[in-house]
Design a protein around this motif. Structure first.
Motif, PDB file in Angstrom:
ATOM      1  N   VAL A   1       0.776  -1.247  -0.068  1.00  0.00           N
ATOM      2  CA  VAL A   1       0.061  -0.147   0.017  1.00  0.00           C
ATOM      3  C   VAL A   1       0.863   1.263  -0.334  1.00  0.00           C
ATOM      4  O   VAL A   1       0.697   2.158  -0.810  1.00  0.00           O
ATOM      5  CB  VAL A   1      -1.024  -0.158   1.174  1.00  0.00           C
ATOM      6  N   ARG A   2       2.077   1.194   0.824  1.00  0.00           N
ATOM      7  CA  ARG A   2       2.864   2.330   0.672  1.00  0.00           C
ATOM      8  C   ARG A   2       3.566   2.466  -0.512  1.00  0.00           C
ATOM      9  O   ARG A   2       3.514   3.639  -1.088  1.00  0.00           O
ATOM     10  CB  ARG A   2       3.908   1.923   1.854  1.00  0.00           C
ATOM     11  N   ALA A   3       3.933   1.356  -1.230  1.00  0.00           N
ATOM     12  CA  ALA A   3       4.551   1.620  -2.460  1.00  0.00           C
ATOM     13  C   ALA A   3       3.379   2.197  -3.587  1.00  0.00           C
ATOM     14  O   ALA A   3       3.896   2.136  -4.860  1.00  0.00           O
ATOM     15  CB  ALA A   3       5.122   0.104  -2.835  1.00  0.00           C
ATOM     16  N   GLY A   4       2.159   2.068  -3.108  1.00  0.00           N
ATOM     17  CA  GLY A   4       1.205   2.618  -4.196  1.00  0.00           C
ATOM     18  C   GLY A   4       0.502   1.390  -4.859  1.00  0.00           C
ATOM     19  O   GLY A   4      -0.297   1.930  -5.796  1.00  0.00           O
ATOM     20  N   GLU A   5       0.994   0.341  -4.624  1.00  0.00           N
ATOM     21  CA  GLU A   5      -0.157  -0.781  -5.295  1.00  0.00           C
ATOM     22  C   GLU A   5      -1.297  -1.190  -4.501  1.00  0.00           C
ATOM     23  O   GLU A   5      -1.283  -1.824  -3.268  1.00  0.00           O
ATOM     24  CB  GLU A   5       0.825  -2.166  -5.003  1.00  0.00           C
ATOM     25  N   LEU A   6      -2.391  -0.501  -5.078  1.00  0.00           N
ATOM     26  CA  LEU A   6      -3.691  -0.434  -4.084  1.00  0.00           C
ATOM     27  C   LEU A   6      -4.651  -1.384  -4.892  1.00  0.00           C
ATOM     28  O   LEU A   6      -5.824  -1.510  -4.352  1.00  0.00           O
ATOM     29  CB  LEU A   6      -4.151   0.972  -4.225  1.00  0.00           C
ATOM     30  N   ARG A  45      -6.890   0.698   2.577  1.00  0.00           N
ATOM     31  CA  ARG A  45      -6.322   0.509   1.071  1.00  0.00           C
ATOM     32  C   ARG A  45      -7.472   0.854   0.257  1.00  0.00           C
ATOM     33  O   ARG A  45      -7.189   1.638  -0.905  1.00  0.00           O
ATOM     34  CB  ARG A  45      -6.076  -0.857   0.803  1.00  0.00           C
ATOM     35  N   LEU A  98      -7.703   4.339   0.219  1.00  0.00           N
ATOM     36  CA  LEU A  98      -6.650   5.240  -0.332  1.00  0.00           C
ATOM     37  C   LEU A  98      -6.742   5.195  -2.035  1.00  0.00           C
ATOM     38  O   LEU A  98      -6.610   6.039  -2.830  1.00  0.00           O
ATOM     39  CB  LEU A  98      -5.618   4.759  -0.008  1.00  0.00           C
ATOM     40  N   HIS A  99      -7.262   4.069  -2.579  1.00  0.00           N
ATOM     41  CA  HIS A  99      -7.252   3.593  -3.832  1.00  0.00           C
ATOM     42  C   HIS A  99      -8.467   4.335  -4.471  1.00  0.00           C
ATOM     43  O   HIS A  99      -8.097   4.997  -5.571  1.00  0.00           O
ATOM     44  CB  HIS A  99      -7.993   2.212  -3.834  1.00  0.00           C
ATOM     45  N   VAL A 104      -6.823   8.032  -4.616  1.00  0.00           N
ATOM     46  CA  VAL A 104      -5.879   8.108  -5.681  1.00  0.00           C
ATOM     47  C   VAL A 104      -6.439   8.360  -6.834  1.00  0.00           C
ATOM     48  O   VAL A 104      -5.991   8.998  -7.688  1.00  0.00           O
ATOM     49  CB  VAL A 104      -4.965   7.043  -5.469  1.00  0.00           C
ATOM     50  N   GLU A 105      -7.551   7.559  -7.162  1.00  0.00           N
ATOM     51  CA  GLU A 105      -8.176   7.529  -8.443  1.00  0.00           C
ATOM     52  C   GLU A 105      -8.652   8.845  -8.910  1.00  0.00           C
ATOM     53  O   GLU A 105      -8.743   9.452  -9.820  1.00  0.00           O
ATOM     54  CB  GLU A 105      -9.072   6.367  -8.515  1.00  0.00           C
ATOM     55  N   THR A 137      -6.201  11.426  -9.373  1.00  0.00           N
ATOM     56  CA  THR A 137      -5.563  11.249 -10.744  1.00  0.00           C
ATOM     57  C   THR A 137      -6.544  11.798 -12.084  1.00  0.00           C
ATOM     58  O   THR A 137      -6.312  12.470 -12.779  1.00  0.00           O
ATOM     59  CB  THR A 137      -5.194   9.816 -11.128  1.00  0.00           C
TER      60      THR A 137
END
Lengths: 787, 231
Positions: free
Chosen positions: A524-529, A552, A555-556, A559-560, A563
């Motif tokens: 999750v920290r690395a952005g793999e959500l 997660r 966060l997902h 982030v979406e 973006t």
């Protein structure tokens, strides 16, 4: 050739070590046990005596033979060395049958001894010869008159004994008192004639003369008429045993010496031998740790002698726990005394205690407990501690008789444990338990946890092994082990092991889940959500996993959303900037056309201002477009290797005029050599154009601007420092869009210069940091140096 | 002069401004406000040059350029609000001879128009170079005479400038560091040559570039050196 020699050297070194240590070990055990035992010490000194007739053995033998001869003469019975066979058929033509038992015995003894010409004897009583096996030997024979080959003469005259060896009379009595001598002192002559060791009435009538041969032979007289051949030659065997013993000791000494020599060879080749050790360790590394430990334990069990007295100690222990019922039984009455000799004899003949007691009628008449009463472990410990030295010597003696087994154990332990642990780092890591415990665990925390449990498991395994050991030893005890004791010892250990196994199983699951949760957090920290965390059913960590999944998801979504909005923003800015450019083109074009028209002074000035502002608007539109593209990561860059120092020199040369016009002084410090970095040439020009341009624009008039390029630790940093004309707000983020040093100024620029510089630097793989201290403004652009 | 120029843009005011500026210079102007109309007007036999906007209704500028190219070989300058390098490359590859981004300066646009017309009318086929001469776009260099011409007009250069031009024109596209230029043109080693070379580069640009601030030919490769673009 060289490697071959090296290889054979290490093999030689190792073999020398192996053989040398084996021989030394054997020698140490042999001499250790022999020298610590007084009986053996006496034997050693006897076997190395220059004349076998000077030995304690010889004295003892001659003394006892004299005693028997005197007894024969005096009409008594002697027992030692000869058995009395009861009625004996004397009808062999040797005279009338003896009248009394004593006479029968004496005649029998004489019959057995007389053919042994190693000892010539004559027994006289009141001047009459009773028994003799020699015609030449009389009571008056002197040392000089002895037959050829006989050098030792002993005469008993009814009171005292005199003896000659090779013509010289011996001092038999010393100070005239007979003492009981301990076994390791030189043996005193056990003969009558001392002041405190005299002869009785019957004995005083006897005269005995004995002559002893120098080199004993075997004398055989076939007595086919009675019951086959008889051999009596004790003296011959006595001498031969002394020689054999000497040879045995010499043999051991030689072997020990050879061992020491080989050990020296090993010392010389110890570096080569180390290579052999390492090669062996490479071999043993492949074996599972548990297998090695088990093999070592089994080796100890089966190759070392199991001392029987351990059984006795075991007995003490078991009866400490035995039911109290036996204590109420009657004790053995005083007249049934079972001493160690009887017990040993019974053991040898394979007769059990109970059988013996029953056979002898004790069992029925008395209710006898089988053993002496011992009720505490303390007694056992006391026995052990009191007899520790003896037990140790005893055990060493047993070891000395089991040299092959001992060597097998020694080298087995050397190979499996010592050498393995010396050269293989943490051998327990290559084992079933370690592998099971670490299975699927690769985070450091998991490993640490599993190691803690591994140690516990190992300890329990070891405890189990000790228990096994005890049981195996116990089974060697003749009486067997009471079931209760087995329970007492085995049950807790088995329970412990079971609990530990279950615990490790449970914990292993926890660790696995823990690792999965940690992995998920890292992902999750690395952005793999995208990935959902799924743990095993009803895991202890399912609550935590659930929480993490929700985080997660949130966060997902965030982030979406971000973006999407970022993309929309860029599209919007691009469209707007294009839409702005069309009217702006008209404005600029018409302003230009207008400026070419002949206009009166105020109007012409207005047109000029319009032109300038239109140009600024054009610049701003272009900047906004670029910065929004850069911020969304859509800025195309053409990375190539370039010289950072040259870039700065070129930029300074390019902006030379602007710098001169600004009225400021620019102090540049750029190193001479090449400073290679990878970046986009045109973008980096824009970066420094903006930074220097900003410095020129916002500096305090007449102040100095410093530009330094420094190379340190693989990083090249350029700092642009200037003193701001306006007061700097501490903590403001100057690289953010539309932030300017002075809010009130409107003619400065788009407010995007630093933002563009920062975006461009980042797009090229560098970093731009801005810091302020009082009115000092510093921008630092850092790149990694290319090798 | 009575050369005819076609100006195409969906923004009438922009067409008006360009037309006004061009008429001042004495050109005859044809106006079109979309791509289809432009294709029709492009058939005019007197037409010598087209200024074409890209984003237009009915038919966009680049498609119109493609269609016109099928029939006529005359210089086309594309005007566009898109300023990205990739847009320029796309425009030039579709058949445009020049690409001018909006908003433009009228002076620069006039210079570009003049340049294209000169090359088209005076030099004829732009692709054939006189033997022994080095050609890059508008620039022609005669190494024997050490003479540089822009759009067929000889450019007056000082000795040093001629030296730099000679070096760069003979090695089109190659990047030279300032030290090498200095060593080969001045004939001596120099410690801080960057400033000196830069000054001369700028002077040459003033003489050969249509917009010296955004040069098309004599370019700085920042952090590496200087080069003459090969076109």
């Amino acid at each position: 050739m060289d490697t071959k020699w090296k290889k054979s050297k290490s093999i030689i070194g190792f073999l020398a070590f192996l053989l040398g240590v084996s021989l030394l070990l054997e020698g140490a055990l042999f001499f250790g046990t022999k020298l610590t035992s007084s009986g053996s010490r006496r034997w050693i000194s006897d076997s190395f005596a220059s004349d076998w007739r000077d030995t304690t053995e010889f004295r003892g033998f001659v003394s006892s033979r004299l005693e028997r001869l005197i007894t024969m003469g005096a009409g008594g019975w002697a027992y030692s060395g000869f058995n009395y066979y009861g009625d004996y058929d004397w009808g062999d033509g040797n005279g009338p049958a003896p009248s009394s038992g004593a006479e029968r015995w004496a005649k029998g003894a004489h019959e057995r001894m007389k053919e042994d010409k190693n000892i010539l004897y004559r027994v006289e009583k009141e001047g009459e010869t009773l028994y003799s096996n020699s015609d030449t030997l009389t009571a008056s024979t002197t040392a000089a008159q002895l037959p050829e080959g006989y050098g030792f003469l002993l005469q008993f005259d009814g009171e005292k004994v005199r003896a000659w060896k090779d013509g010289t009379e011996l001092d038999l009595y010393g100070d005239g008192y007979y003492r009981f001598t301990s076994i390791d002192e030189p043996y005193q002559w056990y003969i009558p004639g001392y002041k405190n060791f005299t002869v009785d009435e019957a004995g005083s009538k006897v005269k005995v003369t004995m002559a002893v041969i120098n080199s004993p032979q075997i004398f055989i007289k076939g007595s086919y008429g009675s019951s086959g051949s008889n051999e009596y030659n004790e003296l011959y065997y006595l001498k031969r045993n002394l020689g054999a013993y000497r040879e045995e000791i010499m043999g051991h000494a030689v072997r020990t010496g050879v061992g020491a020599g080989l050990f020296l060879v090993y010392l010389l080749l110890r570096k080569d031998k180390k290579r052999a050790d390492m090669a062996l360790a490479r071999g043993t590394r492949k074996i599972w740790f548990e297998v090695k430990v088990l093999a070592a334990v089994l080796l100890v069990f089966f190759c070392l002698p199991r001392p029987e007295y351990l059984g006795d100690i075991w007995q003490e222990l078991t009866y400490a726990y035995a039911p109290q019922a036996s204590a109420s039984a009657e004790a053995i009455p005083g007249d049934v005394y079972l001493n160690g000799d009887i017990i040993a004899e019974l053991e040898q003949n394979g007769i059990s205690y109970e059988e013996w007691l029953t056979e002898n009628g004790f069992y029925d008449s008395y209710n006898i407990p089988l053993v002496e009463q011992t009720t505490s472990i303390g007694t056992a410990v006391a026995i052990l501690s009191e007899n520790g030295g003896w037990l140790l010597r005893e055990y060493l003696g047993e070891l000395a008789d089991h040299i092959p087994g001992l060597l097998a154990v020694f080298w087995g332990l050397y190979l499996l444990i010592f050498n393995d642990w010396r050269y293989n780092k943490r051998p327990w890591r290559r084992g079933v338990i370690a592998m099971l415990a670490a299975w699927g665990l690769d985070r450091p925390v998991q490993k640490r946890l599993s190691r803690v449990c591994g140690v516990t498991a190992m300890t329990l395994l070891l405890l189990g092994a000790v228990n096994m050991n005890l049981l195996v030893y116990a089974s060697s005890y003749r009486g067997g082990v009471p079931l209760e004791t087995v329970w007492v010892i085995v049950t807790p250990a088995a329970l412990l092991m079971l609990v530990c196994a279950v615990l490790i199983w449970r914990l292993h699951r926890l660790w696995t889940d823990f690792g999965a949760v940690a992995d998920q957090a890292a992902a999750v920290r690395a952005g793999e959500l995208e990935r959902e965390l799924a743990l095993q059913e009803n895991s202890d960590l399912s609550g935590l996993a659930d929480d993490l999944n929700h985080i997660r998801q949130g966060l997902h979504q965030a982030v979406e959303e971000r973006t999407r909005s970022e993309r929309m923003k860029v599209e919007l800015v691009t469209n707007v900037s294009h839409d702005l450019k069309t009217p702006l083109t008209s404005i600029i074009s018409y302003t230009e056309l207008l400026s070419q028209e002949p206009l009166e002074p105020p109007a012409s000035e207005y047109v000029q201002i319009m032109g300038e502002k239109a140009q600024r608007l054009k610049a701003m539109v272009q900047d906004v477009f670029e910065v929004s593209k850069a911020a969304s990561g859509q800025l195309p860059v053409k990375l190539e290797r370039l010289d950072y120092a040259r870039l700065l020199r070129q930029t300074l040369a390019d902006m030379g005029q602007a710098i001169d016009n600004s009225g400021l002084t620019l102090r540049a410090a750029i190193p001479e050599g090449e400073v290679p970095i990878t970046a986009d040439s045109d973008r980096m020009y824009r970066v420094f154009q903006n930074l220097i341009g900003n410095a020129l624009k916002y500096s305090l008039p007449g102040s100095r601007v410093y530009l330094n390029l420094t190379v340190e630790g693989g990083q090249a940093s350029t700092s642009v420092r200037n003193t701001s004309a306006a007061e700097l707000k501490p903590g403001a983020d100057y690289t953010a869009r539309f932030v300017r040093g002075d809010e009130s100024r409107t003619d400065g620029g788009s407010g995007l210069g630093l933002s563009i510089a920062e975006s461009f630097t980042r797009a090229c793989g560098g970093t731009l940091t801005v810091s302020t201290e009082a009115d000092l403004f510093t921008a630092v652009v850092t790149f990694s140096i290319e090798q | 002069m009575n050369e005819t120029i076609l100006v195409v843009d969906d923004d009438r005011e922009i067409v008006g401004a360009i037309a006004a500026a061009l008429e001042k210079e004495g050109y005859r102007i044809l106006r079109a406000y979309d791509g289809m109309k432009a294709i029709d007007l492009a058939l005019d036999p007197d037409l010598r040059l087209i200024l074409m906007d890209v984003m237009m209704p009915k038919l966009d500028g680049l498609s119109a350029v493609l269609r016109i190219r099928e029939r006529r070989n005359l210089p086309i300058i594309v005007l566009s609000a898109k300023s990205e390098e990739s847009d320029k490359v796309l425009g030039l590859s579709m058949g445009a001879d020049d690409y001018v981004t909006k908003p433009f300066s009228m002076q620069e646009l006039m210079a570009r128009v003049r340049s294209q017309l000169r090359r088209y009318t005076r030099l004829g086929d732009v692709n054939t170079a006189p033997a022994g001469q080095i050609v890059s776009g508008r620039l022609t260099y005669d190494p024997d005479k050490r003479l540089l011409s822009a759009d067929g007009e000889p450019v007056k250069l000082t000795n040093i400038e001629t030296g730099i031009v000679d070096l760069l024109m003979r090695n089109l596209g190659r990047v030279f560091p300032a030290e090498e230029i200095y060593r080969r043109v001045w004939g001596e080693e120099a410690w801080s040559s960057e400033g000196t070379v830069m000054v001369h580069i700028r002077r040459i640009r003033e003489k050969i570039e249509l917009n010296p601030r955004e040069p098309d030919y004599l370019k700085v490769v920042w952090g590496i050196g200087y080069k003459m673009e090969k076109k």
